[in-house]
Design a protein around this motif. Sequence first.
Motif, PDB file in Angstrom:
ATOM      1  N   MET A 143       3.996  51.778 107.887  1.00  0.00           N
ATOM      2  CA  MET A 143       4.340  52.718 106.848  1.00  0.00           C
ATOM      3  C   MET A 143       3.234  53.750 106.723  1.00  0.00           C
ATOM      4  SD  MET A 143       5.407  52.174 102.916  1.00  0.00           S
ATOM      5  CE  MET A 143       7.102  52.264 103.404  1.00  0.00           C
ATOM      6  N   THR A 144       3.622  54.999 106.476  1.00  0.00           N
ATOM      7  CA  THR A 144       2.696  56.103 106.293  1.00  0.00           C
ATOM      8  C   THR A 144       3.122  56.894 105.064  1.00  0.00           C
ATOM      9  OG1 THR A 144       2.374  56.248 108.677  1.00  0.00           O
ATOM     10  CG2 THR A 144       1.713  58.147 107.396  1.00  0.00           C
ATOM     11  N   LEU A 145       2.164  57.461 104.388  1.00  0.00           N
ATOM     12  CA  LEU A 145       2.472  58.270 103.221  1.00  0.00           C
ATOM     13  C   LEU A 145       3.092  59.595 103.633  1.00  0.00           C
ATOM     14  CD1 LEU A 145      -0.832  57.636 101.278  1.00  0.00           C
ATOM     15  CD2 LEU A 145       1.423  56.836 100.610  1.00  0.00           C
ATOM     16  N   GLU A 146       3.969  60.107 102.785  1.00  0.00           N
ATOM     17  CA  GLU A 146       4.531  61.441 102.990  1.00  0.00           C
ATOM     18  C   GLU A 146       3.404  62.465 102.845  1.00  0.00           C
ATOM     19  OE1 GLU A 146       7.720  62.144 103.822  1.00  0.00           O
ATOM     20  OE2 GLU A 146       8.098  59.985 103.908  1.00  0.00           O
ATOM     21  N   LYS A 147       3.620  63.657 103.359  1.00  0.00           N
ATOM     22  CA  LYS A 147       2.591  64.699 103.407  1.00  0.00           C
ATOM     23  C   LYS A 147       1.854  64.896 102.074  1.00  0.00           C
ATOM     24  CE  LYS A 147       1.899  69.484 104.729  1.00  0.00           C
ATOM     25  NZ  LYS A 147       2.500  70.708 105.220  1.00  0.00           N
ATOM     26  N   ASN A 148       2.567  64.969 100.966  1.00  0.00           N
ATOM     27  CA  ASN A 148       1.940  65.261  99.674  1.00  0.00           C
ATOM     28  C   ASN A 148       1.695  64.032  98.802  1.00  0.00           C
ATOM     29  OD1 ASN A 148       1.795  68.038 100.181  1.00  0.00           O
ATOM     30  ND2 ASN A 148       3.941  68.276  99.608  1.00  0.00           N
ATOM     31  N   LEU A 170      -0.141  60.693  97.475  1.00  0.00           N
ATOM     32  CA  LEU A 170      -1.481  60.114  97.434  1.00  0.00           C
ATOM     33  C   LEU A 170      -1.427  58.594  97.362  1.00  0.00           C
ATOM     34  CD1 LEU A 170      -3.283  62.555  94.975  1.00  0.00           C
ATOM     35  CD2 LEU A 170      -3.297  62.558  97.474  1.00  0.00           C
ATOM     36  N   ILE A 171      -0.373  58.063  96.753  1.00  0.00           N
ATOM     37  CA  ILE A 171      -0.228  56.622  96.586  1.00  0.00           C
ATOM     38  C   ILE A 171       1.260  56.278  96.544  1.00  0.00           C
ATOM     39  CG2 ILE A 171      -0.423  56.815  94.078  1.00  0.00           C
ATOM     40  CD1 ILE A 171      -1.827  54.041  94.091  1.00  0.00           C
ATOM     41  N   HIS A 172       1.594  55.089  97.069  1.00  0.00           N
ATOM     42  CA  HIS A 172       2.994  54.674  97.116  1.00  0.00           C
ATOM     43  C   HIS A 172       3.059  53.150  97.078  1.00  0.00           C
ATOM     44  CE1 HIS A 172       7.226  55.032  98.165  1.00  0.00           C
ATOM     45  NE2 HIS A 172       7.060  54.072  99.045  1.00  0.00           N
ATOM     46  N   LYS A 173       3.944  52.603  96.254  1.00  0.00           N
ATOM     47  CA  LYS A 173       4.138  51.153  96.192  1.00  0.00           C
ATOM     48  C   LYS A 173       4.946  50.723  97.413  1.00  0.00           C
ATOM     49  CE  LYS A 173       7.002  49.362  93.267  1.00  0.00           C
ATOM     50  NZ  LYS A 173       7.686  48.857  92.068  1.00  0.00           N
ATOM     51  N   ILE A 174       4.452  49.696  98.142  1.00  0.00           N
ATOM     52  CA  ILE A 174       5.142  49.264  99.362  1.00  0.00           C
ATOM     53  C   ILE A 174       5.602  47.812  99.335  1.00  0.00           C
ATOM     54  CG2 ILE A 174       3.998  50.981 100.813  1.00  0.00           C
ATOM     55  CD1 ILE A 174       2.202  48.654 101.877  1.00  0.00           C
ATOM     56  N   GLY A 175       5.281  47.067  98.296  1.00  0.00           N
ATOM     57  CA  GLY A 175       5.694  45.668  98.258  1.00  0.00           C
ATOM     58  C   GLY A 175       5.125  44.950  97.058  1.00  0.00           C
ATOM     59  N   ARG A 176       5.255  43.621  97.104  1.00  0.00           N
ATOM     60  CA  ARG A 176       4.820  42.778  95.983  1.00  0.00           C
ATOM     61  C   ARG A 176       4.420  41.405  96.508  1.00  0.00           C
ATOM     62  NH1 ARG A 176       4.338  42.661  90.970  1.00  0.00           N
ATOM     63  NH2 ARG A 176       4.798  40.906  89.655  1.00  0.00           N
ATOM     64  N   VAL A 177       3.466  40.768  95.833  1.00  0.00           N
ATOM     65  CA  VAL A 177       3.064  39.398  96.147  1.00  0.00           C
ATOM     66  C   VAL A 177       3.281  38.519  94.922  1.00  0.00           C
ATOM     67  CG1 VAL A 177       1.311  40.104  97.823  1.00  0.00           C
ATOM     68  CG2 VAL A 177       0.634  39.693  95.459  1.00  0.00           C
ATOM     69  N   VAL A 208      -3.322  60.047  87.736  1.00  0.00           N
ATOM     70  CA  VAL A 208      -3.711  58.781  87.118  1.00  0.00           C
ATOM     71  C   VAL A 208      -2.520  57.835  87.260  1.00  0.00           C
ATOM     72  CG1 VAL A 208      -4.405  57.610  84.993  1.00  0.00           C
ATOM     73  CG2 VAL A 208      -5.212  59.945  85.469  1.00  0.00           C
ATOM     74  N   HIS A 209      -2.777  56.648  87.824  1.00  0.00           N
ATOM     75  CA  HIS A 209      -1.704  55.674  88.052  1.00  0.00           C
ATOM     76  C   HIS A 209      -2.003  54.382  87.305  1.00  0.00           C
ATOM     77  CE1 HIS A 209       0.345  57.966  91.202  1.00  0.00           C
ATOM     78  NE2 HIS A 209      -0.866  58.437  91.432  1.00  0.00           N
ATOM     79  N   GLN A 210      -1.000  53.870  86.630  1.00  0.00           N
ATOM     80  CA  GLN A 210      -1.086  52.572  85.970  1.00  0.00           C
ATOM     81  C   GLN A 210      -0.596  51.547  86.989  1.00  0.00           C
ATOM     82  OE1 GLN A 210      -2.397  52.273  82.867  1.00  0.00           O
ATOM     83  NE2 GLN A 210      -2.634  54.482  82.766  1.00  0.00           N
ATOM     84  N   CYS A 211      -1.501  51.020  87.789  1.00  0.00           N
ATOM     85  CA  CYS A 211      -1.125  50.070  88.844  1.00  0.00           C
ATOM     86  C   CYS A 211      -0.889  48.693  88.236  1.00  0.00           C
ATOM     87  CB  CYS A 211      -2.195  50.027  89.924  1.00  0.00           C
ATOM     88  SG  CYS A 211      -2.332  51.588  90.832  1.00  0.00           S
ATOM     89  N   LYS A 212       0.057  47.973  88.792  1.00  0.00           N
ATOM     90  CA  LYS A 212       0.489  46.689  88.249  1.00  0.00           C
ATOM     91  C   LYS A 212       0.002  45.522  89.101  1.00  0.00           C
ATOM     92  CE  LYS A 212       2.718  48.448  84.846  1.00  0.00           C
ATOM     93  NZ  LYS A 212       2.118  48.303  83.532  1.00  0.00           N
ATOM     94  N   ALA A 213      -0.302  44.428  88.459  1.00  0.00           N
ATOM     95  CA  ALA A 213      -0.710  43.200  89.137  1.00  0.00           C
ATOM     96  C   ALA A 213       0.370  42.778  90.131  1.00  0.00           C
ATOM     97  CB  ALA A 213      -0.930  42.088  88.113  1.00  0.00           C
ATOM     98  N   GLY A 214      -0.061  42.393  91.326  1.00  0.00           N
ATOM     99  CA  GLY A 214       0.859  41.882  92.333  1.00  0.00           C
ATOM    100  C   GLY A 214       1.556  42.921  93.165  1.00  0.00           C
ATOM    101  N   GLU A 215       1.523  44.187  92.752  1.00  0.00           N
ATOM    102  CA  GLU A 215       2.144  45.257  93.534  1.00  0.00           C
ATOM    103  C   GLU A 215       1.209  45.637  94.676  1.00  0.00           C
ATOM    104  OE1 GLU A 215       5.185  46.303  93.058  1.00  0.00           O
ATOM    105  OE2 GLU A 215       5.540  45.397  91.103  1.00  0.00           O
ATOM    106  N   ILE A 216       1.777  45.923  95.840  1.00  0.00           N
ATOM    107  CA  ILE A 216       0.992  46.361  96.995  1.00  0.00           C
ATOM    108  C   ILE A 216       1.130  47.872  97.079  1.00  0.00           C
ATOM    109  CG2 ILE A 216       0.650  46.195  99.479  1.00  0.00           C
ATOM    110  CD1 ILE A 216       2.220  43.483  99.304  1.00  0.00           C
ATOM    111  N   TYR A 217      -0.013  48.549  97.104  1.00  0.00           N
ATOM    112  CA  TYR A 217      -0.033  50.008  97.148  1.00  0.00           C
ATOM    113  C   TYR A 217      -0.663  50.489  98.448  1.00  0.00           C
ATOM    114  CZ  TYR A 217       0.914  49.723  92.155  1.00  0.00           C
ATOM    115  OH  TYR A 217       1.481  49.444  90.936  1.00  0.00           O
ATOM    116  N   LEU A 218      -0.110  51.557  98.994  1.00  0.00           N
ATOM    117  CA  LEU A 218      -0.684  52.291 100.114  1.00  0.00           C
ATOM    118  C   LEU A 218      -1.235  53.578  99.518  1.00  0.00           C
ATOM    119  CD1 LEU A 218      -0.922  52.578 103.278  1.00  0.00           C
ATOM    120  CD2 LEU A 218       1.237  53.838 103.153  1.00  0.00           C
ATOM    121  N   PHE A 219      -2.504  53.922  99.835  1.00  0.00           N
ATOM    122  CA  PHE A 219      -3.089  55.127  99.246  1.00  0.00           C
ATOM    123  C   PHE A 219      -3.997  55.843 100.239  1.00  0.00           C
ATOM    124  CE2 PHE A 219      -6.229  51.871  98.378  1.00  0.00           C
ATOM    125  CZ  PHE A 219      -7.454  52.510  98.479  1.00  0.00           C
ATOM    126  N   ARG A 220      -4.237  57.120  99.955  1.00  0.00           N
ATOM    127  CA  ARG A 220      -5.115  57.953 100.789  1.00  0.00           C
ATOM    128  C   ARG A 220      -6.568  57.687 100.410  1.00  0.00           C
ATOM    129  NH1 ARG A 220      -2.113  61.006 103.862  1.00  0.00           N
ATOM    130  NH2 ARG A 220      -0.161  61.839 103.088  1.00  0.00           N
TER     131      ARG A 220
END
Length: 164
Positions: free
Chosen positions: A1-6, A8-15, A121-133
């Motif tokens: 998985m790769t981020l779109e051009k613009n 900065l961060i994208h949720k990609i899954g969960r644990v 500013v992102h309110q990231c959640k426990a257990g979420e997997i994020y991809l970021f620049r």
Amino acid sequence: MTLEKNELIHKIGRVDIEDFTDYMKTLAYRTDSYKSSFGRRTLPIALELTGNHKDPDAVEAYRDARIEIFLDRILPRWGIALALHYQPGGGILPHRDAAGYGFEAVSVSSTDFVFRIGSEVHQCKAGEIYLFRTKVLHSVDKLEQERFALVAWRANWSKIKVPF
């Protein structure tokens, strides 16, 4: 998985957060040497970058089959990872990741946290997997509670001296 051009961060899954936290608590963390962090201990996984941040050396680090299999699934061809333990009040100041770290990373956390990246500013959640620049200025606000996290990058091999 790769981020779109613009992006900065994208949720990609969960644990499973309970399983993740229980396992992360068992690791043998050490004092953190990163200047931008505070109230944090680290455990490099597989490969550790040392020396000059613009021209780092690579040394073998702690191996953990369970973590490595997990990272293979969420970030194929990853090369560098850090298991992190933050004390209440810990965090990480605005920074860009050093030369040997790739341009994108994945992160998963045991607790909710505020992640600042660029002007967002992102309110990231426990257990979420994020991809970021990683080359965009980013930080984690001072934490109110203990936090365990796992962050992994594809290595930027053109910037790393590999002695093995």
